[in-house]
Write an enzyme that holds these catalytic residues in place. Structure first.
Site, short mmCIF file in Angstrom:
data_model
loop_
_atom_site.label_atom_id
_atom_site.label_comp_id
_atom_site.label_asym_id
_atom_site.label_seq_id
_atom_site.Cartn_x
_atom_site.Cartn_y
_atom_site.Cartn_z
N SER A 263 -20.04 -21.01 12.29
CA SER A 263 -19.44 -21.53 13.53
C SER A 263 -20.53 -21.64 14.58
O SER A 263 -21.60 -21.06 14.42
CB SER A 263 -18.38 -20.56 14.04
N ASP A 264 -20.27 -22.34 15.66
CA ASP A 264 -21.16 -22.20 16.81
C ASP A 264 -20.87 -20.83 17.44
O ASP A 264 -19.89 -20.16 17.09
CB ASP A 264 -21.00 -23.36 17.81
N ALA A 265 -21.72 -20.42 18.35
CA ALA A 265 -21.64 -19.07 18.89
C ALA A 265 -20.26 -18.79 19.49
O ALA A 265 -19.81 -19.55 20.36
CB ALA A 265 -22.72 -18.86 19.94
N ALA A 267 -17.44 -19.29 18.51
CA ALA A 267 -16.44 -20.36 18.43
C ALA A 267 -15.16 -19.92 17.72
O ALA A 267 -14.09 -20.47 18.00
CB ALA A 267 -17.02 -21.60 17.76
#
Ligand code: NOJ
Length: 734
Positions: A263-265, A267
């Site tokens: 995931s993005d940070a 997210a």
């Protein structure tokens, strides 16, 4: 370091053996990525790692600490599975390359591949296994700060740059100790944030996604990229990090991607904040179900996945299937055999002279000559009295640009230094003029607890302005170096205008009024636009954020040691209010109409996509097609000759555009379908051949709801930019 041979059957057997002995908690641990920075949320890294609770660590850039944490994973965690250390290495680790938007302006995938191979070698020497790059979001709104991280507005150029960067980072042998695992991000649509406002929702039709946004991602898969990162924002009301259509149906189903998705940070946790998941348990469940393998730093998987499996909400088979690609990559990379980094190796690798040579070459190839009235450039090395003026002229940070790795110390050759090196005997004076600064403080400064520098007072700014004017008045020629500071583009750095920040244009106008020859060098992460400069300053060089050797490369070009050959990978709008602006739009019902009928200002670009000048001139001719009519599914060969019609050697990027005149859907006025950068001696002619087949002529049709290739008539243009006029046509029949 030696290389281990690993056949896929032994890899699979090793992975199954590992899975068989891992506890539920350890399996969940492999899906958890923890932050290694002081400010990262959650318990102390050692404590989680010791329990087998982490598969990867990010936000850490310290070889010794990597080894300390790795030792805990190997020797103290139940199954001893090595950690993957990940970091954002976007355009260089210690040797900094031009920002990715600039690299795309080289239209030279080979140089992008070279740059990322150097970045990989340095990062790996420091102990990093995995970079969060390449960033391959198509971006058509220059207000969006992260446009600097990608290849610009075009899917065809973007796909070429995506594949090249994957090859550069990963190489061809997963056990290669000089490469890193790559990550294609941000899947998908992040670059189309409403209004260019970072993180804002994105609304894109399936046709736009498939025809424009996806091609670089699919190219990355074909180039063998090991991992993907899901984007933050809502895509058509479903957050990308909880979007099964994206992560499962498209990525795994259609493209057969076998790696894993991080995931993005934060997210996964943000699925709650974004108003999608009911609570963190629901967020973990929905992200997992969507196909998101690894939770970056939100600890949501760590808190909830084991319970979800125990309760039967998720099956153990599904969990194993999610863990398998992560273990496979660790086995394939040889991490079990070589988990530790060699302390001291980095300094030897960084000292390799070829790294700075590559950085200078990449910077030279990425710069775009926007204007050169009266042949003011190249400058003579006999100049005796030159003033270099501007707030970024001697700034290492601005020269290196945005997205530096953690705790990086800027060390670039500035433009001032580059010019002084070319004119050792001359008087080269310098004045920065008034400071420029962000409207608001960057959150990155808060993270690194950087002290707040008080802004320049209006009086001090005025004094700096007058000093700059006086310095210019005393010189025979003025080189203005204007643009953006590094923190004005990148994440958290969208802008509502594309004007030169601060009082820079005012300074430019005032100095131009002195009547001296003025050269403008732009250092910026995104397109900036000054219509006034484009009309009044005779010579303009777009140097972007050019990296460690940026100032040397600028001077190479200004003084004619290198002939510029870069081309814009984005349109430069006349104003931020015209964004998003891109060449591949569809026709209106009033195509030839005066654009002023529709707007209060001309919406034509200040500089078109693909544009860039040279110290020589080129002509394209003899555009020929192998066939005037082909059947659906067949290919036509398009050849064109390009001649250097000037007096010095130089590079031209020959670009091939098509337009489909009618069809199942309306098609863009032009679409790039081929390009090649060639070096030609004066008078030399080269014949280039491109192929147009189903891959180039087909598209995803809204009307048909599927991929189609229509029987229709096509225009073809070839030339040096997206407004090329050399034309031919052909027909596709059923
Ligand atoms: C957030 C950014 O959106 C992403 O590009 C980056 O890789 C992660 N943070 C990790 O630093």
């Amino acid at each position: 370091m030696h290389k281990t041979k690993d056949t896929s059957s032994t890899t699979a057997a090793r992975v199954e053996a590992l899975l068989a002995r891992m506890s539920l908690a350890e399996k969940v641990g492999q899906l958890n990525q923890i932050g290694g920075a002081e400010w990262s949320p959650g318990p102390k890294p050692e404590d989680i790692i010791r329990q087998g609770g982490a598969g990867s660590v990010l936000w850490l850039n310290d070889t010794r600490r990597f080894n300390v944490l790795q030792k805990v994973a190997i020797e103290e965690s139940p199954s001893g599975i090595p950690l993957l250390f990940a970091l954002d290495v976007i355009h260089g680790y210690r040797t900094i390359f031009p920002v990715p938007l600039a690299m795309a302006a080289s239209w030279d995938p080979a140089v992008a591949e070279l740059a990322q191979s150097v970045a990989a070698k340095e990062a790996r020497a420091a102990g990093i296994h995995w970079t969060f790059g390449p960033m391959i979001d198509i971006a058509r709104d220059a207000r969006w700060g992260r446009i600097m991280e990608g290849a610009g507005e075009d899917p065809f150029l973007g796909a070429a740059m995506a594949a090249a960067q994957v090859r550069g980072f990963q190489g061809t042998d997963p056990t290669d100790p000089e490469r890193v695992l790559a990550c294609a991000k941000h899947f998908a649509g992040y670059g189309a944030a409403d209004g260019g406002r970072d993180y804002d929702p994105v609304f894109l039709s399936e046709a736009q996604l498939r025809n424009v946004i996806f091609p670089p991602f699919e190219a990355a898969v074909k180039a063998g990229v090991g991992t993907f990162m899901s984007a933050y924002m809502d895509l058509n009301n479903v957050p990308a990090s909880g979007n099964r259509w994206l992560l499962h149906d498209i990525l795994r189903g259609e493209w057969n991607f076998e790696g894993f998705v991080v995931s993005d940070a934060m997210a996964v946790g943000s699925l709650v904040t974004q108003g999608f998941a009911r609570d963190r348990r629901d967020a973990a469940l929905r992200a997992f179900d969507a196909g998101l393998s690894m939770d970056m730093a939100s600890n949501t998987y760590l808190e909830h996945l084991a319970a979800l499996v125990s309760e039967g909400a998720l099956s153990l088979e599904a969990l194993d299937a999610m863990v398998r690609p992560i273990l496979t990559i660790k086995v394939r990379m040889g991490l079990f055999e070589h988990p530790y980094a060699e302390e001291g190796l980095l300094e030897r690798v960084v000292a390799l002279p070829e790294h700075q040579v590559a950085a200078r070459l990449a910077a030279q190839r990425s710069m775009v000559l926007l204007r050169n009235e009266g042949g003011l450039l190249p400058l003579s090395k006999d100049l005796q009295n030159v003033a270099v003026i501007g707030p970024v002229a001697d700034s290492m940070e601005a020269t290196e640009g945005s997205w530096m790795v953690f705790h990086h110390q800027p060390a670039a050759v500035t433009v001032l230094q580059g010019i002084r090196a070319k004119l050792p005997g001359a008087r080269v004076t310098y004045a920065p003029g008034p400071e420029i600064r962000r409207v608001s403080r960057s959150p990155f400064e808060d993270l690194e607890s950087k002290p707040l520098e008080p802004p320049q007072t209006p009086e001090a700014a005025e004094a700096a302005f007058q000093t700059a004017v006086a310095t210019a008045r005393d010189a025979d020629l003025v080189i203005m170096v204007l643009g953006e500071k590094a923190d004005m583009s990148g994440e958290f750095a969208s802008r509502s205008t594309l004007d030169l920040p601060g009082r820079q244009e005012e300074l430019l106008r005032t100095i131009a009024a002195l009547g001296k020859p003025v050269v403008l060098v732009l250092l910026n992460g995104r397109p900036v636009s000054s219509v006034w400069a484009a009309e009044h300053i005779p010579a303009i060089l777009e140097a972007w954020e050019p990296g460690s050797q940026g100032g040397a490369a600028v001077a190479d070009i200004l003084f004619g040691d290198v002939n510029p050959g870069g081309k814009l990978p984005v349109c430069v709008p006349r104003s931020g209010g015209h964004a998003p602006l891109y060449y591949a739009r569809t026709l209106t019902h009033n195509p030839e109409g005066n654009p002023m009928y529709r707007w209060d200002s001309p919406t034509t670009p200040l500089y078109p996509f693909g544009f860039g000048l040279s110290y020589t001139t080129f002509a394209c001719s003899n555009l020929e097609l192998s066939e005037s009519q082909i059947k659906v599914g067949a290919s036509v060969a398009v050849s064109v000759e390009v001649t250097n019609t000037g007096k010095v050697a130089g590079d031209e990027v020959v670009q091939l555009y098509i337009h489909q005149r009618w069809g199942s859907d309306s098609r863009p006025v032009r679409e790039l379908k081929g390009f090649e950068r060639v070096t030609l001696q004066p008078g030399e002619t080269r014949k280039l051949t491109f192929h147009l087949g189903p891959a180039e002529l087909g598209y995803w049709s809204t009307n048909a709801g599927r991929w189609v290739q229509d029987a229709a008539a096509f225009d073809v243009w070839a030339g040096g930019d997206s407004q090329a006029t050399l034309h031919a046509e052909f027909e596709v029949i059923a």
